[in-house]
Design a protein around this motif. Structure first.
Motif, short mmCIF file in Angstrom:
data_model
loop_
_atom_site.label_atom_id
_atom_site.label_comp_id
_atom_site.label_asym_id
_atom_site.label_seq_id
_atom_site.Cartn_x
_atom_site.Cartn_y
_atom_site.Cartn_z
N GLY A 231 -0.54 4.09 10.26
CA GLY A 231 0.22 4.85 9.27
C GLY A 231 1.67 5.00 9.70
O GLY A 231 2.07 4.54 10.77
N LEU B 14 -5.37 13.26 4.96
CA LEU B 14 -4.56 12.90 6.12
C LEU B 14 -5.42 12.77 7.37
O LEU B 14 -6.07 13.71 7.79
CB LEU B 14 -3.51 13.97 6.36
CG LEU B 14 -2.55 14.23 5.20
CD1 LEU B 14 -1.68 15.43 5.51
CD2 LEU B 14 -1.72 13.01 4.94
N SER C 260 -3.08 8.04 11.89
CA SER C 260 -4.40 8.14 12.49
C SER C 260 -4.44 7.36 13.79
O SER C 260 -3.98 6.22 13.87
CB SER C 260 -5.48 7.66 11.52
OG SER C 260 -5.47 6.28 11.41
N ASN D 271 1.38 9.86 6.89
CA ASN D 271 -0.01 9.63 7.28
C ASN D 271 -0.06 9.04 8.66
O ASN D 271 0.83 8.29 9.05
CB ASN D 271 -0.72 8.75 6.26
CG ASN D 271 0.11 7.55 5.88
OD1 ASN D 271 0.47 6.76 6.74
ND2 ASN D 271 0.46 7.44 4.62
N ASN E 65 -4.25 10.23 -1.68
CA ASN E 65 -3.21 10.15 -0.66
C ASN E 65 -3.10 11.41 0.19
O ASN E 65 -2.47 11.40 1.24
CB ASN E 65 -1.86 9.87 -1.31
CG ASN E 65 -1.79 8.45 -1.79
OD1 ASN E 65 -2.62 7.63 -1.36
ND2 ASN E 65 -0.87 8.18 -2.67
#
Lengths: 761, 82, 128
Positions: free
Chosen positions: C83, C9, C90, C88, C6
């Motif tokens: 995300g 990132l 992207s 997170n 996790n």
């Protein structure tokens, strides 16, 4: 090259590839990213959330659940997932998972050992039982528990402790559907399966926001309509929802006033010649409170429900009611789907009856593409609680506590004296929590559910939870209910235990144990087994060493019943994507339509008789007589708390796509939290203007049970006079404001209608 | 130990020179010039802060660099790896 | 091996916008002043507002493209691919993410060899 070096290089490559992707350059063709690299083992399972029963593949790597994907071989969802399932691995690995037992000492929950915790529970429960009798104890379970878990609870409480005070949250959710199926069709659960969706010409979505509550079913409907533009969709809901994007017609009744609409539709269907007279004559009886009546009496009863009268009662224009009825009548096949909008009502059973009526009088049942199909809210409400007998009047495998033969049969399998099982039903959910308030029930075991937040008029029941001895077995901590617990037991979560879930369409599916339970967490069925042993039922619980032993014993009880699961062994369930009962033998493929050719029970016992009478169906369920289904004459009835000058708005509650129940699971995914971060109240723009409330203003909702502040969302969704609040958030537990009046038949509370008012904060 | 994948945007005419300069900087690995004026690179540091300093030093210290744009940062804990 | 998956990132950037229009260099300079840490997420906004609420106003064209797409009709929001924006984020989501929901398309993707989903399908309209 050391392993460590390789790993670092790999991450560097990933980093570079990611940068390259930013400008559309493929730096290392075919590479996969670090978090999706090889070595993942995929395990076939079932989604943990709603009652649809989607097949999922659990991605496990080095003993950790890292990913979830759709199971493309599963016929329920064909590999597709909704947004909730996609993040299930985050719930498994959440920081909110409870890893050790806790005992309340000096007002505070502190870490303890299993030994100490179970000893305490066993001692307290035995003390209460000795001093006050078995009925001073109660079990409150869940439609999310596995069938095996509910089975162990039933045996411990009904068979050993000797109380029928065994309930579960499906009482709050599906009980009216059960009542409807039993009284109308003679047996619980739908006639057909999801595969009717792709064969239906008309969908009547009544009290169901399918798009948000059952997204994969909605997707199937949407896809079917896109491919077949002749498919029509009629919605009956006091609120415009995302489901409306596929609607051809939407009827907006005042919440709680829709019974008249169903009757008016039936009247139009009969008056305009859409009724199937042959089906009516051979397959149906008409009944009212006085017993069996003839068809003419039914027609006379319907004269009180002309579309114009229904308009006056419900607020839906007569023309729309006529239009809906004609669409229903004209379509060759029709499917009605409903859920909480009809079930969570003071007259939930009646609403269900009236929906079945439409299908029965038009013969739109028992043919491919036609069904009267209730959608379930939880993944194992059907399997574990309805079939598994996790309610106060039931025993496992569609057996009843009131029947002596049933008690004897179940007691024999359990290895307990038949006299242990009481002949009287125990207390239903609301009565049970009331008895906890009053101290009549002094000890309660709560498994896999969060009643402190989810009960209607919730605050009223915090007293009992606080004052009596309450044990909570839960995978997540804290919840509103653990706040009141004397003992909290860490339960193994989905993927950490094996067992069976039975979904909406009579399909039982196996879920594997993929990883060991986290920390000291234990499987609920084993916790109950071990508690039973500690309470002195050593012999009774000695044999349950595996889930399979429990399942086999349970499925033995279904032999010869309408829900025969004898053909659904673990061996078989591990290979197939579920089996739809009745499935009497290991070589039987499962049943598509009940009560007709192709149903093994019909074929072996009733086909000949039906043929002789010129019938295509035989409703052989326990509550049907002579194989006939019942058309019920159910009159209009007001909700328990109609709006008035003091509380002029109807408050109704529901769900959003991204969250589920009290968010113990969806709350662990930041993505889902971000999508809908806070609770809010939807207000119709006209109401908002009249009250000078602006969008995003803070407002206070008041009902006779309390008040709560929300952000206003002024939006053309709820019908004028109605406000809507989603119920998921712990910091805004709207159920505190809901009414706890319930259906006299199903005992399901009327969450969907309460009188409210609003003022600016 | 943090690792960042970055796009370094340069003036078109100075791209080659920037690449040569970058190759002399410690903790920077380059992956060529793309689309005329983008250099793909990976930056490594001991702490997130050191990555930040490295990024700034490239922006301010190397002539011809217009900007450094991270697309991927990995703070994966090496310790857990062992 | 207990590495923290996790923690990976996927990060920003305005890179794509930049690649399309190199005219706004002053804006770029502003961006460059931000630290790597700051880039490790969505722009600082009021995160108590949902993605959709903000983006329907700030990027209405993208919102419209999405709303009319299959994802929009199912109400599968920004977060599914991009995300949550806080933990997170992207800009260019990975194809593997698509396949978890569209697992029946994995054979189709394999036949496309080294291409990702977004090489053919627009990320917001999902066309073709």
């Amino acid at each position: 090259m050391s392993k460590k070096y390789t790993r670092r290089e790999f991450i560097k490559t990933s980093a570079a590839a990611s940068a390259a992707a930013g400008i559309g350059v493929s730096l290392f063709p075919g590479m996969t990213f670090a978090n999706q690299s090889g070595g993942t083992n995929w395990h076939k399972s079932v989604c943990r959330y709603c009652g649809v029963g989607c097949g999922v593949m659990i991605g496990e790597k080095a003993g950790k659940i890292i990913s979830i994907k759709g199971d493309e071989l599963n016929t329920v969802n064909n590999g597709h997932l909704c947004v909730k399932a996609f993040y299930l691995h985050k719930a498994v690995n959440s920081k909110t998972r409870l890893h050790h037992p806790m005992i309340r000492k000096n007002g505070k929950l502190v870490k303890s050992s299993w030994e100490e915790a179970l000893d305490l529970v066993a001692t307290k429960f035995n003390e209460i039982r000795k001093a006050n009798g078995g009925n001073a104890l109660a079990f409150y379970g869940s439609g999310q528990g596995e069938t095996e878990e509910t089975y162990m609870a039933n045996k411990l409480f009904k068979g050993c402790i000797g109380t029928n005070n065994v309930e579960g949250n499906p009482r709050l959710c599906m009980a009216s559907a059960v009542g409807g199926y039993l009284s109308s069709l003679g047996a619980d659960e739908p006639v057909g399966l999801y595969e009717d969706i792709e064969k239906a010409e008309l969908f009547f979505l009544a009290g169901s926001n399918t798009a948000e509550a059952h997204p994969i079913i909605f997707e199937r409907i949407m896809r079917h309509k896109t491919r077949n533009p002749n498919v029509k969709i009629v919605i009956l809901d006091p609120r415009k929802t995302p489901t409306d994007q596929v609607a051809d017609l939407h009827l907006f009744p005042k919440p709680g006033y829709d019974l008249a609409i169903f009757n008016a539709m039936a009247k139009v269907l009969i008056d305009e010649g859409y009724a199937d007279d042959d089906f009516i004559a051979k397959h149906l009886v008409m009944k009212n409170g006085d017993g069996v009546q003839d068809f003419e009496t039914y027609k006379k009863f319907l004269n009180d429900y002309t579309p114009e009268i229904a308009e006056k009662i419900s607020g839906v224009p007569a023309q729309d009611i006529i239009k809906a009825a004609r669409m229903f009548g004209k379509a060759k096949t029709a499917m009605t789907l409903w859920t909480m909008g009809l079930n969570q009502r003071k007259r939930g059973v009646w609403a269900n009856n009236l929906v079945h009526n439409l299908h029965l009088i038009t013969g739109k049942i028992g043919v491919p593409g036609s069904d009267s199909f209730s959608l379930t809210g939880q993944p194992n409400a059907c399997g574990g609680v309805r079939e598994g007998g996790g309610l106060c009047h039931l025993l496992p495998g569609h057996h009843l506590v009131v029947k002596e033969a049933h008690r004897a049969k179940v007691a024999k399998v359990w290895g307990v004296p038949a006299s242990n099982i009481q002949p009287k039903p125990g207390k239903h959910t609301i009565a049970m929590f009331s008895a906890l308030n009053e101290g009549e029930i002094k000890g309660m075991y709560i498994m896999c559910t969060n009643p402190a937040q989810s009960l209607p008029n919730a605050k009223k029941y915090w007293k009992g939870l606080k004052e009596q001895f309450v044990v909570v077995a839960e995978s997540f901590y804290p919840t509103m209910t653990t706040e009141y617990a004397d003992v909290v037991l860490p339960a193994a979560f989905w993927t950490e235990k094996e067992g069976v879930y039975g979904c909406t369409e009579r399909r039982s599916q196996y879920m594997p144990l993929v990883v060991a339970p986290q920390g000291q967490a234990k499987w609920d069925a084993f916790i109950l087994r071990d508690l039973g042993k500690k309470m002195g039922f050593e012999k009774e619980f000695a044999k349950y060493e595996t889930a399979e032993i429990m399942w086999d014993e349970y499925r033995g009880l279904t032999k010869g019943k309408d829900m025969n699961l004898m053909g659904a062994s673990y061996d078989r369930l591990k290979k197939v994507r579920g089996l739809t009962w009745p499935v009497p033998t290991e070589d039987h493929p499962g049943t598509y339509k009940r009560f007709m050719a192709g149903d093994p029970i019909y074929d072996s016992k009733f086909a000949e008789l039906a043929k002789k009478e010129g019938r295509r169906m035989y409703f052989y369920g326990p509550k049907a007589k002579d194989g006939k289904a019942t058309v019920w004459m159910r009159p209009h009835d007001d909700p328990a708390e109609p709006t008035d000058s003091e509380y002029p708005l109807a408050l109704t509650t529901g769900r959003v796509l991204e969250h589920w129940h009290t968010m113990t699971m969806t709350g662990t995914a930041p993505e889902l939290n971000r999508a809908v971060p806070n609770a809010y109240v939807e207000i119709n723009p006209i109401d908002a203007r009249n009250m000078s409330i602006k969008n995003k203003e803070q407002v206070v909702i008041e009902t006779r049970r309390g008040s709560m502040q929300f952000e206003a969302r002024v939006i053309d969704r709820p019908v004028q006079g109605t406000i809507f609040v989603p119920w998921h958030w712990e910091n805004k537990p709207i159920n505190v404001l809901c009414i706890d009046a319930f259906d006299p038949g199903s005992k399901e509370p009327e969450y969907k209608v309460a009188a409210a008012r609003i003022r600016k904060a | 130990m943090p690792i960042a994948g970055v796009l370094i945007l340069t003036n078109i005419e100075e791209a080659q020179e920037v690449l040569v300069n970058l190759n002399t900087v410690e903790n920077v690995t380059t992956y060529g010039i793309h689309k005329q004026n983008y250099i793909i690179a990976v930056l490594e540091g001991d702490t997130p802060k050191s990555l930040e300093i490295l990024s700034q030093s490239i922006t301010n210290g190397i002539s011809g660099v217009i900007g450094v744009y991270p697309t991927y940062v990995n703070y994966e804990d090496d310790e857990a790896e062992g | 091996m207990k590495y923290k998956i996790n923690m990976i990132l996927s990060v920003i950037v305005l890179t794509i916008a930049l690649a399309l229009s190199c005219s706004s260099l002053c804006k770029n300079a502003q961006v460059v002043e931000k630290s790597v840490a700051e880039f490790a997420g969505h722009a600082e906004v009021d995160f108590s507002v949902s993605c959709m609420e903000c983006h329907s106003e700030s990027t209405p064209d993208i919102y419209e493209d999405w709303a009319n797409s299959g994802h929009g009709k199912m109400n599968y929001g920004c977060y599914m691919c991009h995300g949550d924006g806080m933990e997170n984020f992207s800009v260019q989501p990975e194809t593997d993410m698509c396949i978890n929901c569209h697992s029946s398309a994995s054979g189709h993707l394999m036949r496309m060899e080294n291409q990702g989903c977004f090489d053919c399908h627009d990320g917001h309209t999902l066309n073709p």
